[in-house]
Design a protein around this motif. Sequence first.
Motif, PDB file in Angstrom:
ATOM      1  N   MET A  24       8.465 -24.041 -10.112  1.00 32.87           N
ATOM      2  CA  MET A  24       8.492 -24.958 -11.252  1.00 32.87           C
ATOM      3  C   MET A  24       9.772 -24.728 -12.035  1.00 32.87           C
ATOM      4  O   MET A  24      10.147 -23.578 -12.302  1.00 32.87           O
ATOM      5  CB  MET A  24       7.274 -24.734 -12.150  1.00 32.87           C
ATOM      6  CG  MET A  24       5.952 -25.091 -11.480  1.00 32.87           C
ATOM      7  SD  MET A  24       4.508 -24.511 -12.418  1.00 32.87           S
ATOM      8  CE  MET A  24       4.494 -22.784 -11.903  1.00 32.87           C
ATOM      9  N   GLU A  25      10.454 -25.816 -12.398  1.00 35.43           N
ATOM     10  CA  GLU A  25      11.718 -25.711 -13.111  1.00 35.43           C
ATOM     11  C   GLU A  25      11.749 -26.678 -14.287  1.00 35.43           C
ATOM     12  O   GLU A  25      11.276 -27.808 -14.194  1.00 35.43           O
ATOM     13  CB  GLU A  25      12.893 -26.011 -12.174  1.00 35.43           C
ATOM     14  CG  GLU A  25      13.039 -25.025 -11.016  1.00 35.43           C
ATOM     15  CD  GLU A  25      14.215 -25.362 -10.119  1.00 35.43           C
ATOM     16  OE1 GLU A  25      14.573 -26.559 -10.034  1.00 35.43           O
ATOM     17  OE2 GLU A  25      14.780 -24.442  -9.514  1.00 35.43           O
ATOM     18  N   TRP A  26      12.326 -26.187 -15.372  1.00 32.02           N
ATOM     19  CA  TRP A  26      12.534 -27.012 -16.560  1.00 32.02           C
ATOM     20  C   TRP A  26      13.962 -26.782 -17.049  1.00 32.02           C
ATOM     21  O   TRP A  26      14.466 -25.652 -16.985  1.00 32.02           O
ATOM     22  CB  TRP A  26      11.568 -26.639 -17.684  1.00 32.02           C
ATOM     23  CG  TRP A  26      10.115 -26.834 -17.387  1.00 32.02           C
ATOM     24  CD1 TRP A  26       9.347 -27.922 -17.712  1.00 32.02           C
ATOM     25  CD2 TRP A  26       9.229 -25.914 -16.739  1.00 32.02           C
ATOM     26  NE1 TRP A  26       8.052 -27.740 -17.299  1.00 32.02           N
ATOM     27  CE2 TRP A  26       7.945 -26.507 -16.694  1.00 32.02           C
ATOM     28  CE3 TRP A  26       9.393 -24.635 -16.187  1.00 32.02           C
ATOM     29  CZ2 TRP A  26       6.843 -25.875 -16.139  1.00 32.02           C
ATOM     30  CZ3 TRP A  26       8.309 -24.003 -15.620  1.00 32.02           C
ATOM     31  CH2 TRP A  26       7.045 -24.625 -15.594  1.00 32.02           C
ATOM     32  N   ARG A  27      14.609 -27.824 -17.534  1.00 34.62           N
ATOM     33  CA  ARG A  27      15.944 -27.685 -18.111  1.00 34.62           C
ATOM     34  C   ARG A  27      16.030 -28.467 -19.424  1.00 34.62           C
ATOM     35  O   ARG A  27      15.278 -29.419 -19.643  1.00 34.62           O
ATOM     36  CB  ARG A  27      17.024 -28.189 -17.144  1.00 34.62           C
ATOM     37  CG  ARG A  27      17.148 -27.342 -15.889  1.00 34.62           C
ATOM     38  CD  ARG A  27      18.375 -27.701 -15.081  1.00 34.62           C
ATOM     39  NE  ARG A  27      18.458 -26.866 -13.885  1.00 34.62           N
ATOM     40  CZ  ARG A  27      18.962 -25.659 -13.857  1.00 34.62           C
ATOM     41  NH1 ARG A  27      19.453 -25.132 -14.973  1.00 34.62           N
ATOM     42  NH2 ARG A  27      19.000 -24.952 -12.727  1.00 34.62           N
ATOM     43  N   ALA A  28      16.957 -28.048 -20.251  1.00 38.41           N
ATOM     44  CA  ALA A  28      17.168 -28.763 -21.508  1.00 38.41           C
ATOM     45  C   ALA A  28      17.579 -30.197 -21.201  1.00 38.41           C
ATOM     46  O   ALA A  28      18.394 -30.438 -20.311  1.00 38.41           O
ATOM     47  CB  ALA A  28      18.233 -28.060 -22.328  1.00 38.41           C
ATOM     48  N   PRO A  29      17.023 -31.175 -21.922  1.00 38.34           N
ATOM     49  CA  PRO A  29      17.339 -32.584 -21.649  1.00 38.34           C
ATOM     50  C   PRO A  29      18.773 -32.931 -22.063  1.00 38.34           C
ATOM     51  O   PRO A  29      19.341 -32.318 -22.970  1.00 38.34           O
ATOM     52  CB  PRO A  29      16.315 -33.332 -22.506  1.00 38.34           C
ATOM     53  CG  PRO A  29      16.006 -32.387 -23.632  1.00 38.34           C
ATOM     54  CD  PRO A  29      16.068 -31.010 -23.029  1.00 38.34           C
ATOM     55  N   ASP A  30      19.332 -33.895 -21.355  1.00 33.93           N
ATOM     56  CA  ASP A  30      20.659 -34.436 -21.701  1.00 33.93           C
ATOM     57  C   ASP A  30      21.714 -33.339 -21.784  1.00 33.93           C
ATOM     58  O   ASP A  30      22.557 -33.315 -22.690  1.00 33.93           O
ATOM     59  CB  ASP A  30      20.605 -35.210 -23.031  1.00 33.93           C
ATOM     60  CG  ASP A  30      19.572 -36.323 -23.000  1.00 33.93           C
ATOM     61  OD1 ASP A  30      19.461 -36.987 -21.961  1.00 33.93           O
ATOM     62  OD2 ASP A  30      18.872 -36.506 -24.010  1.00 33.93           O
ATOM     63  N   CYS A  31      21.663 -32.422 -20.850  1.00 30.43           N
ATOM     64  CA  CYS A  31      22.594 -31.297 -20.849  1.00 30.43           C
ATOM     65  C   CYS A  31      23.384 -31.293 -19.548  1.00 30.43           C
ATOM     66  O   CYS A  31      22.806 -31.302 -18.469  1.00 30.43           O
ATOM     67  CB  CYS A  31      21.845 -29.982 -21.028  1.00 30.43           C
ATOM     68  SG  CYS A  31      22.917 -28.524 -20.987  1.00 30.43           S
ATOM     69  N   GLU A  32      24.701 -31.284 -19.659  1.00 27.86           N
ATOM     70  CA  GLU A  32      25.584 -31.226 -18.502  1.00 27.86           C
ATOM     71  C   GLU A  32      26.769 -30.315 -18.817  1.00 27.86           C
ATOM     72  O   GLU A  32      27.231 -30.290 -19.955  1.00 27.86           O
ATOM     73  CB  GLU A  32      26.092 -32.631 -18.139  1.00 27.86           C
ATOM     74  CG  GLU A  32      25.017 -33.584 -17.639  1.00 27.86           C
ATOM     75  CD  GLU A  32      24.468 -33.197 -16.285  1.00 27.86           C
ATOM     76  OE1 GLU A  32      25.133 -32.394 -15.587  1.00 27.86           O
ATOM     77  OE2 GLU A  32      23.385 -33.673 -15.929  1.00 27.86           O
ATOM     78  N   PRO A  33      27.282 -29.571 -17.844  1.00 22.64           N
ATOM     79  CA  PRO A  33      26.731 -29.419 -16.489  1.00 22.64           C
ATOM     80  C   PRO A  33      25.495 -28.534 -16.487  1.00 22.64           C
ATOM     81  O   PRO A  33      25.259 -27.799 -17.446  1.00 22.64           O
ATOM     82  CB  PRO A  33      27.880 -28.761 -15.733  1.00 22.64           C
ATOM     83  CG  PRO A  33      28.579 -27.952 -16.782  1.00 22.64           C
ATOM     84  CD  PRO A  33      28.521 -28.792 -18.029  1.00 22.64           C
ATOM     85  N   ALA A  34      24.716 -28.617 -15.415  1.00 23.92           N
ATOM     86  CA  ALA A  34      23.426 -27.915 -15.353  1.00 23.92           C
ATOM     87  C   ALA A  34      23.583 -26.408 -15.503  1.00 23.92           C
ATOM     88  O   ALA A  34      22.713 -25.737 -16.064  1.00 23.92           O
ATOM     89  CB  ALA A  34      22.719 -28.246 -14.035  1.00 23.92           C
ATOM     90  N   ASP A  35      24.712 -25.864 -15.021  1.00 20.86           N
ATOM     91  CA  ASP A  35      24.914 -24.409 -15.078  1.00 20.86           C
ATOM     92  C   ASP A  35      25.037 -23.901 -16.509  1.00 20.86           C
ATOM     93  O   ASP A  35      24.919 -22.704 -16.752  1.00 20.86           O
ATOM     94  CB  ASP A  35      26.166 -24.015 -14.291  1.00 20.86           C
ATOM     95  CG  ASP A  35      25.960 -24.150 -12.792  1.00 20.86           C
ATOM     96  OD1 ASP A  35      24.794 -24.272 -12.369  1.00 20.86           O
ATOM     97  OD2 ASP A  35      26.967 -24.152 -12.064  1.00 20.86           O
ATOM     98  N   ASP A  36      25.304 -24.783 -17.455  1.00 17.39           N
ATOM     99  CA  ASP A  36      25.449 -24.387 -18.853  1.00 17.39           C
ATOM    100  C   ASP A  36      24.206 -24.684 -19.680  1.00 17.39           C
ATOM    101  O   ASP A  36      24.216 -24.500 -20.897  1.00 17.39           O
ATOM    102  CB  ASP A  36      26.656 -25.110 -19.481  1.00 17.39           C
ATOM    103  CG  ASP A  36      27.964 -24.664 -18.854  1.00 17.39           C
ATOM    104  OD1 ASP A  36      28.026 -23.508 -18.402  1.00 17.39           O
ATOM    105  OD2 ASP A  36      28.907 -25.471 -18.819  1.00 17.39           O
ATOM    106  N   CYS A  37      23.150 -25.123 -19.038  1.00 17.86           N
ATOM    107  CA  CYS A  37      21.955 -25.569 -19.762  1.00 17.86           C
ATOM    108  C   CYS A  37      20.888 -24.479 -19.840  1.00 17.86           C
ATOM    109  O   CYS A  37      20.736 -23.671 -18.917  1.00 17.86           O
ATOM    110  CB  CYS A  37      21.342 -26.792 -19.077  1.00 17.86           C
ATOM    111  SG  CYS A  37      22.464 -28.202 -18.997  1.00 17.86           S
ATOM    112  N   THR A  38      20.137 -24.483 -20.913  1.00 18.69           N
ATOM    113  CA  THR A  38      18.955 -23.631 -21.007  1.00 18.69           C
ATOM    114  C   THR A  38      18.006 -24.010 -19.881  1.00 18.69           C
ATOM    115  O   THR A  38      17.758 -25.191 -19.625  1.00 18.69           O
ATOM    116  CB  THR A  38      18.261 -23.831 -22.359  1.00 18.69           C
ATOM    117  OG1 THR A  38      19.144 -23.415 -23.396  1.00 18.69           O
ATOM    118  CG2 THR A  38      16.971 -23.025 -22.427  1.00 18.69           C
ATOM    119  N   SER A  39      17.462 -22.995 -19.196  1.00 18.72           N
ATOM    120  CA  SER A  39      16.606 -23.281 -18.053  1.00 18.72           C
ATOM    121  C   SER A  39      15.437 -22.316 -17.993  1.00 18.72           C
ATOM    122  O   SER A  39      15.512 -21.184 -18.478  1.00 18.72           O
ATOM    123  CB  SER A  39      17.396 -23.205 -16.743  1.00 18.72           C
ATOM    124  OG  SER A  39      17.854 -21.880 -16.520  1.00 18.72           O
TER     125      SER A  39
END
Length: 237
Positions: A24-39
Amino acid sequence: MTLTACAKREPAGAAALASQMETMEWRAPDCEPADDCTSVTVDREVFSDRPALNEAVRLQLLEQLQGNGETTVAADTSLAQVAQAFIEDAGKVADISSARWQMTGDAKALARRGNLLTVQITSYVYSGGAHGMPVTRWLNWDLSENRRVVLEDVIKSGAEGKFWSLAQAAHQQWLETQNAQQDFRENWPFARSEDFRFTDKGLVLRYGVYTLGPYSMGEVELLIPREQLVEVVREDF
């Protein structure tokens, strides 16, 4: 959130224990690039026809993801709720901190000895600062009685004192392997742990970071050799 599954089954000859892995994965919405997002990522082994075991694993995961593995949580709390709360908290400090918050959880069968299954549950939470907090717990489960096995269950009645004397001796041996000086021994004294599992070599006690040493030493394991367990551990274990 994404979900994946793969089948897993015990080797031929072992009592049936089917399972599948879920991610299961969740990431912060409207965040790019993915590597810099809260996850938040949780990998969990789900055991077929073992609802009590699955619930015990879920609750342990929840406890670790919300603290140090010792915090009591409401039984109806979901992993998704914990993930969303973590992502929201990260968003509140985004303007004052560029640190990428990260939370991971992992629960998989580690070993099986007859009807005693050990599930290893690990977590890591980083919310800024010098480093994150890793936590590992071992959940022992009696497959025949369908219940959790705690340390008190395996120690013979009246042998508790002897058991902890053996554990303390294992700690002293560990200190010797670390070439620990006197000030270290005074600052990081022996402590008891309820986190254990059996191996071919004996009984292993596990300690989290900051328990027997500084963060840099990581989590510590102490082994009580198999030959020393005869007097202190019940025969069926």
